[in-house]
Design an enzyme around this catalytic site. Sequence first.
Site, PDB file in Angstrom:
ATOM      1  CG  HIS A 221      60.576   3.158 -51.490  1.00 49.38           C
ATOM      2  ND1 HIS A 221      61.504   3.726 -52.344  1.00 49.38           N
ATOM      3  CD2 HIS A 221      61.238   2.166 -50.835  1.00 49.38           C
ATOM      4  CE1 HIS A 221      62.662   3.110 -52.204  1.00 49.38           C
ATOM      5  NE2 HIS A 221      62.525   2.157 -51.287  1.00 49.38           N
ATOM      6  CD  GLU A 222      60.025  -0.085 -47.976  1.00 47.62           C
ATOM      7  OE1 GLU A 222      60.333  -1.214 -48.403  1.00 47.62           O
ATOM      8  OE2 GLU A 222      60.869   0.791 -47.697  1.00 47.62           O
TER       9      GLU A 222
ATOM     10  CG  HIS B 216      61.581  -2.279 -52.550  1.00 46.52           C
ATOM     11  ND1 HIS B 216      62.614  -2.325 -53.469  1.00 46.52           N
ATOM     12  CD2 HIS B 216      61.910  -1.302 -51.669  1.00 46.52           C
ATOM     13  CE1 HIS B 216      63.515  -1.409 -53.151  1.00 46.52           C
ATOM     14  NE2 HIS B 216      63.106  -0.769 -52.076  1.00 46.52           N
TER      15      HIS B 216
ATOM     16  CD  GLU C  45      66.288   1.123 -52.085  1.00 47.46           C
ATOM     17  OE1 GLU C  45      65.509   2.054 -51.777  1.00 47.46           O
ATOM     18  OE2 GLU C  45      66.094  -0.061 -51.740  1.00 47.46           O
TER      19      GLU C  45
END
Length: 295
Positions: free
Chosen positions: A148-149, A152, A225
């Site tokens: 997930h990070e 980003h 997100e």
Amino acid sequence: MIKRVILFLATNLAVLLVLSISMRLLGIESLLNQQGTDLNLNALLIFAAIIGFSGSLISLAISKFTAKRLTGAQVIERPRSTTEVWLLETVQRHARMAGIGMPEVAIYASPEPNAFATGWNRNAALVAVSSGLLEQMNQNEVEAVLGHEISHVANGDMVTLALIQGVVNTFVIFLARIIGHLVDRVVFKTERGYGPAFFITTLIAQTVLAILASLIVLWFSRQREFRADAGGAQLAGKEKMIAALERLGRMAQEGLPEQLQAFGIAGGERSQGWKRLFMSHPPIEERIAALRAEH
């Protein structure tokens, strides 16, 4: 990154130009002059853009330094445990799959499960996880959080968010000072310089407009997100991403300083009505539903 900056700067300048032309065509500028406001809108636009972008771009440039100081994150230079070795290998694998450079990997002491990514350059970013995350989640769930990070970073979310904030800041400063001028010149009839009414009105208007404008930034934050969740699912696997979100949904979701909350994976507690507008993260259940809906 350079292309993204140029695009947003060009967009901002185009919007400012359209706004300036519109105010002239609508007669607002001549109306202000007739009222004796003596306001140079072009100069004000340039001033607002410089101030509006300076803060957000400087914050972005020092974001890694700031994040380390605020959280006490310790970058893993030489792994001292099997967990640290696994973290570095997992981040390196995700970064390679996402097509970005290897970020710095750090751990910060916090009992709350969370993680964040920051940095102005997608090829020189920082990914940090809390000690609570490593203690309370299994490897599959942590792998999904790292994915997930990394998403980003790969999506350039930190840069885009800073540039959107710059555009928003520009319009807040611009409109607040126009309102301040109008009240000071038209209502209080100040002829030279600025009276107390200008400063008081500008401060109030800027505060109110900043709150309203923050809704735009928060909306974008919520949308990114969903994208990062989808990216994490691609890197680590959908079921792992869903399991990580489900685990986070059962845990306390605090622990990051306010400046970094928008960049953490946790957040988005269940809220109703207008409170949802001020959330940096969508509710966990909505994020899980979005992942399940993907084929």
